[in-house]
Design a protein around this motif. Structure first.
Motif, PDB file in Angstrom:
ATOM      1  N   PRO A  88      -9.866   6.150 -34.370  1.00 32.81           N
ATOM      2  CA  PRO A  88      -9.113   5.601 -35.503  1.00 32.81           C
ATOM      3  C   PRO A  88      -9.832   5.731 -36.835  1.00 32.81           C
ATOM      4  CG  PRO A  88      -9.099   4.068 -33.673  1.00 32.81           C
ATOM      5  CD  PRO A  88     -10.025   5.186 -33.305  1.00 32.81           C
ATOM      6  N   ALA A  89     -11.151   5.795 -36.840  1.00 34.39           N
ATOM      7  CA  ALA A  89     -11.884   5.910 -38.093  1.00 34.39           C
ATOM      8  C   ALA A  89     -12.124   7.369 -38.482  1.00 34.39           C
ATOM      9  CB  ALA A  89     -13.213   5.170 -37.988  1.00 34.39           C
ATOM     10  N   SER A  90     -11.503   8.302 -37.807  1.00 37.23           N
ATOM     11  CA  SER A  90     -11.813   9.713 -38.021  1.00 37.23           C
ATOM     12  C   SER A  90     -11.462  10.220 -39.410  1.00 37.23           C
ATOM     13  CB  SER A  90     -11.136  10.583 -36.962  1.00 37.23           C
ATOM     14  OG  SER A  90      -9.739  10.499 -37.095  1.00 37.23           O
ATOM     15  N   LEU A  91     -10.564   9.566 -40.107  1.00 34.85           N
ATOM     16  CA  LEU A  91     -10.229  10.004 -41.458  1.00 34.85           C
ATOM     17  C   LEU A  91     -11.289   9.580 -42.470  1.00 34.85           C
ATOM     18  CD1 LEU A  91      -6.391   9.317 -41.664  1.00 34.85           C
ATOM     19  CD2 LEU A  91      -7.535  11.515 -41.520  1.00 34.85           C
ATOM     20  N   TRP A  92     -12.014   8.532 -42.184  1.00 28.00           N
ATOM     21  CA  TRP A  92     -12.989   7.969 -43.120  1.00 28.00           C
ATOM     22  C   TRP A  92     -14.379   8.517 -42.832  1.00 28.00           C
ATOM     23  CZ3 TRP A  92     -13.085   5.276 -47.502  1.00 28.00           C
ATOM     24  CH2 TRP A  92     -14.296   4.732 -47.910  1.00 28.00           C
ATOM     25  N   ASP A  93     -15.097   8.820 -43.898  1.00 28.18           N
ATOM     26  CA  ASP A  93     -16.528   9.045 -43.756  1.00 28.18           C
ATOM     27  C   ASP A  93     -17.221   8.455 -44.980  1.00 28.18           C
ATOM     28  OD1 ASP A  93     -17.356  11.223 -45.739  1.00 28.18           O
ATOM     29  OD2 ASP A  93     -15.741  12.254 -44.676  1.00 28.18           O
ATOM     30  N   ASP A  94     -18.481   8.158 -44.844  1.00 18.31           N
ATOM     31  CA  ASP A  94     -19.190   7.419 -45.889  1.00 18.31           C
ATOM     32  C   ASP A  94     -19.312   8.175 -47.209  1.00 18.31           C
ATOM     33  OD1 ASP A  94     -19.444   5.075 -44.502  1.00 18.31           O
ATOM     34  OD2 ASP A  94     -21.422   5.555 -43.698  1.00 18.31           O
ATOM     35  N   SER A  95     -19.041   9.464 -47.218  1.00 14.28           N
ATOM     36  CA  SER A  95     -19.075  10.195 -48.490  1.00 14.28           C
ATOM     37  C   SER A  95     -17.921   9.753 -49.399  1.00 14.28           C
ATOM     38  CB  SER A  95     -19.004  11.706 -48.249  1.00 14.28           C
ATOM     39  OG  SER A  95     -17.715  12.074 -47.786  1.00 14.28           O
ATOM     40  N   MET A  96     -16.947   9.036 -48.857  1.00 17.32           N
ATOM     41  CA  MET A  96     -15.813   8.556 -49.641  1.00 17.32           C
ATOM     42  C   MET A  96     -16.125   7.245 -50.363  1.00 17.32           C
ATOM     43  SD  MET A  96     -12.757   9.190 -46.957  1.00 17.32           S
ATOM     44  CE  MET A  96     -12.202  10.813 -46.496  1.00 17.32           C
ATOM     45  N   ARG A  97     -17.250   6.636 -50.060  1.00 17.00           N
ATOM     46  CA  ARG A  97     -17.625   5.361 -50.679  1.00 17.00           C
ATOM     47  C   ARG A  97     -17.832   5.550 -52.183  1.00 17.00           C
ATOM     48  NH1 ARG A  97     -18.373   1.815 -46.985  1.00 17.00           N
ATOM     49  NH2 ARG A  97     -19.403   0.230 -48.209  1.00 17.00           N
ATOM     50  N   ILE A  98     -17.440   4.494 -52.954  1.00 17.40           N
ATOM     51  CA  ILE A  98     -17.675   4.553 -54.394  1.00 17.40           C
ATOM     52  C   ILE A  98     -18.711   3.538 -54.853  1.00 17.40           C
ATOM     53  CG2 ILE A  98     -15.375   5.452 -54.881  1.00 17.40           C
ATOM     54  CD1 ILE A  98     -14.761   2.595 -56.015  1.00 17.40           C
ATOM     55  N   GLY A  99     -19.077   2.604 -53.977  1.00 16.10           N
ATOM     56  CA  GLY A  99     -20.101   1.625 -54.331  1.00 16.10           C
ATOM     57  C   GLY A  99     -19.572   0.222 -54.561  1.00 16.10           C
TER      58      GLY A  99
END
Length: 142
Positions: A7-18
């Motif tokens: 279920p988390a496959s779409l998200w990765d930590d490079s998408m974080r903005i802080g």
């Protein structure tokens, strides 16, 4: 999507903005999208698809409101604001079309719609994250 997919496959930590609260909201939206859990036989007019679609659509609208509120708070340049607002309108229009097609009993498979929405939202969240990170990150850690 298959049942075995993470279920988390779409998200990765490079998408974080802080901004932790905002990053979590964006991650949750992608998780909701994964849980549309469509199969090859389901159409967009099925009650199950529609019920899950409404939850997803409400989450998208909420996320877009939060994104737009961050534009002013972090002095995001007008060119970025306008590009994202245009993208928000395009995605909302697409979601409205899916809803209208479903109510009109259009015999489109839910998997096709799911794959289109999935690609659009992953791209939007990733691109928006990259642009907003440049304006938020220095201020987020003060």
């Amino acid at each position: 999507m298959t049942k075995q997919e993470n279920p988390a496959s779409l998200w990765d930590d490079s998408m974080r903005i802080g901004l932790d609260w905002f990053d979590e909201e964006r991650k949750e939206l992608l998780t909701i999208l994964e849980h549309l859990d469509v199969n090859q036989l389901q159409t967009i007019s099925s009650e199950l698809f529609l019920a899950k679609f409404h939850i997803y659509e409400a989450a998208v609208r909420g996320l877009f409101e939060h994104e737009e509120s961050l534009f002013s708070k972090y002095d995001v340049p007008d060119t970025i604001k306008k590009r994202h607002e245009t993208e928000h309108h395009r995605i909302i229009k697409m979601l409205n079309t899916v809803y209208l097609d479903s109510r009109n009993k259009r015999n489109q498979t839910a998997i096709d719609v799911y794959q289109m929405i999935r690609a659009d939202m992953k791209q939007h969240i990733s691109n928006f994250g990259q642009e907003l990170r440049n304006h938020v990150s220095p201020q987020a850690y003060r």
